[in-house]
Write a protein that holds these residues in place. Structure first.
Motif, short mmCIF file in Angstrom:
data_model
loop_
_atom_site.label_atom_id
_atom_site.label_comp_id
_atom_site.label_asym_id
_atom_site.label_seq_id
_atom_site.Cartn_x
_atom_site.Cartn_y
_atom_site.Cartn_z
N THR A 1 0.84 -1.20 0.00
CA THR A 1 0.00 0.00 0.00
C THR A 1 0.87 1.25 0.00
O THR A 1 0.64 2.18 -0.77
CB THR A 1 -0.94 0.02 1.23
OG1 THR A 1 -1.77 -1.14 1.19
CG2 THR A 1 -1.79 1.27 1.27
N GLU A 2 1.88 1.26 0.84
CA GLU A 2 2.79 2.41 0.93
C GLU A 2 3.54 2.61 -0.38
O GLU A 2 3.68 3.74 -0.86
CB GLU A 2 3.77 2.18 2.07
CG GLU A 2 4.59 3.39 2.44
CD GLU A 2 5.44 3.13 3.67
OE1 GLU A 2 6.66 3.36 3.57
OE2 GLU A 2 4.89 2.71 4.70
N LEU A 3 3.99 1.52 -0.99
CA LEU A 3 4.71 1.61 -2.26
C LEU A 3 3.81 2.20 -3.34
O LEU A 3 4.21 3.12 -4.06
CB LEU A 3 5.19 0.21 -2.68
CG LEU A 3 5.96 0.13 -3.98
CD1 LEU A 3 7.09 -0.88 -3.84
CD2 LEU A 3 5.08 -0.25 -5.14
N ILE A 4 2.58 1.69 -3.45
CA ILE A 4 1.65 2.15 -4.48
C ILE A 4 1.26 3.62 -4.25
O ILE A 4 1.27 4.42 -5.18
CB ILE A 4 0.40 1.24 -4.52
CG1 ILE A 4 0.80 -0.15 -5.02
CG2 ILE A 4 -0.68 1.85 -5.39
CD1 ILE A 4 -0.30 -1.19 -4.86
N GLU A 5 0.93 3.97 -3.01
CA GLU A 5 0.57 5.36 -2.71
C GLU A 5 1.73 6.31 -3.02
O GLU A 5 1.54 7.37 -3.60
CB GLU A 5 0.18 5.52 -1.24
CG GLU A 5 -1.20 5.03 -0.92
CD GLU A 5 -1.54 5.15 0.56
OE1 GLU A 5 -0.63 5.21 1.42
OE2 GLU A 5 -2.75 5.17 0.86
N GLY A 6 2.93 5.91 -2.62
CA GLY A 6 4.11 6.74 -2.88
C GLY A 6 4.36 6.91 -4.37
O GLY A 6 4.70 8.01 -4.83
N TYR A 7 4.20 5.84 -5.13
CA TYR A 7 4.43 5.92 -6.58
C TYR A 7 3.43 6.86 -7.23
O TYR A 7 3.79 7.71 -8.03
CB TYR A 7 4.35 4.53 -7.21
CG TYR A 7 4.69 4.54 -8.67
CD1 TYR A 7 6.02 4.52 -9.08
CD2 TYR A 7 3.71 4.60 -9.65
CE1 TYR A 7 6.36 4.55 -10.43
CE2 TYR A 7 4.03 4.63 -10.98
CZ TYR A 7 5.35 4.61 -11.37
OH TYR A 7 5.67 4.65 -12.71
N VAL A 8 2.14 6.71 -6.89
CA VAL A 8 1.11 7.56 -7.48
C VAL A 8 1.32 9.02 -7.09
O VAL A 8 1.17 9.93 -7.91
CB VAL A 8 -0.30 7.05 -7.08
CG1 VAL A 8 -1.38 8.04 -7.48
CG2 VAL A 8 -0.57 5.70 -7.72
N MET A 9 1.71 9.25 -5.84
CA MET A 9 1.95 10.62 -5.39
C MET A 9 3.13 11.23 -6.14
O MET A 9 3.06 12.36 -6.61
CB MET A 9 2.21 10.65 -3.89
CG MET A 9 2.31 12.06 -3.33
SD MET A 9 2.65 12.13 -1.56
CE MET A 9 1.30 11.18 -0.89
N GLU A 10 4.22 10.46 -6.27
CA GLU A 10 5.43 10.96 -6.90
C GLU A 10 5.26 11.14 -8.41
O GLU A 10 5.63 12.18 -8.95
CB GLU A 10 6.59 9.99 -6.62
CG GLU A 10 7.91 10.42 -7.19
CD GLU A 10 8.53 11.61 -6.48
OE1 GLU A 10 9.29 12.33 -7.15
OE2 GLU A 10 8.24 11.82 -5.30
N GLU A 11 4.72 10.15 -9.07
CA GLU A 11 4.67 10.17 -10.54
C GLU A 11 3.47 10.91 -11.12
O GLU A 11 3.53 11.39 -12.24
CB GLU A 11 4.71 8.74 -11.09
CG GLU A 11 5.99 8.01 -10.77
CD GLU A 11 7.24 8.67 -11.34
OE1 GLU A 11 7.17 9.29 -12.42
OE2 GLU A 11 8.30 8.57 -10.70
N TYR A 12 2.36 10.97 -10.38
CA TYR A 12 1.16 11.60 -10.90
C TYR A 12 0.75 12.85 -10.10
O TYR A 12 -0.30 13.42 -10.38
CB TYR A 12 -0.01 10.61 -10.91
CG TYR A 12 0.19 9.49 -11.89
CD1 TYR A 12 -0.09 9.65 -13.23
CD2 TYR A 12 0.66 8.24 -11.46
CE1 TYR A 12 0.10 8.63 -14.14
CE2 TYR A 12 0.86 7.22 -12.37
CZ TYR A 12 0.58 7.41 -13.70
OH TYR A 12 0.77 6.38 -14.59
#
Length: 185
Positions: free
Chosen positions: A76-87
């Motif tokens: 969950t943390e990995l996915i949230e972080g990726y979406v926050m960073e990339e999008y």
């Protein structure tokens, strides 16, 4: 001396393909990620960023060993972080946790329980029901009426499903804003 890991150029196993398909479907059905890609929140390479996330998740968790078993909280943390960073999108719902839970469920069903066909059939049925695979990006430019008729306003029509614009507040002679009563449902 033999190694337990398959060679890098080895064909993927049926389980690895099932896991990759399951993760693909889950990412496609995720409304927040779909919206981010359609709206181009990740820039012109928004679709490629989604593909990178898919590849990363498959590389990280798609080998089926006990050492690659995903943890819901970490995922969950990995996915949230990726979406926050990339999008540039801060998720205010629990949708990343929903995606992570289903990825963990798919991993366990495919690699531990040998029920890949069943879980994949369930995900594909959900995917078909949502129509996510038929979703077409619509921007204000796509909606622009190409006719030569004069219109009363040059403001483009809002995209279907877009929130309606709030009317300007009414201020009375005392300087207070008039509050309209809420509609009952």
């Amino acid at each position: 001396m033999s190694s337990a890991a398959p060679p890098a150029d080895a064909a993927p196993t049926p389980e690895q393909l099932q896991f990759a398909r399951a993760v693909f479907i889950l990412l496609e059905m995720w409304p927040a990620l779909r919206q981010a890609v359609i709206e181009g929140w990740g820039g012109p390479e928004s679709e490629e960023k989604k593909s990178f996330l898919l590849s990363h998740l498959c590389d990280e968790y798609g080998n089926g060993g006990a050492s690659t078993k995903p943890d819901v909280d970490d995922l969950t943390e990995l996915i949230e972080g990726y979406v926050m960073e990339e999008y540039a999108c801060e998720l205010e719902d629990d949708s990343a946790q929903w995606v992570a839970m289903h990825i963990c469920l798919a991993h366990a069903s495919i690699f531990e329980q040998g029920k890949g066909d069943e879980i994949l059939a369930e995900y594909e049925a959900s995917y078909a029901r949502t129509g996510s695979h038929k979703l077409v990006a619509q921007t204000r430019d796509d909606i622009h009426d190409a006719s030569d008729e004069d219109t009363e306003s040059d403001v483009p029509a809002p995209a279907p499903g877009a929130p309606k614009e709030k009317p300007a507040p009414e201020i009375d002679e005392d300087g207070f804003e008039t509050v309209a009563p809420r509609r009952r449902r």
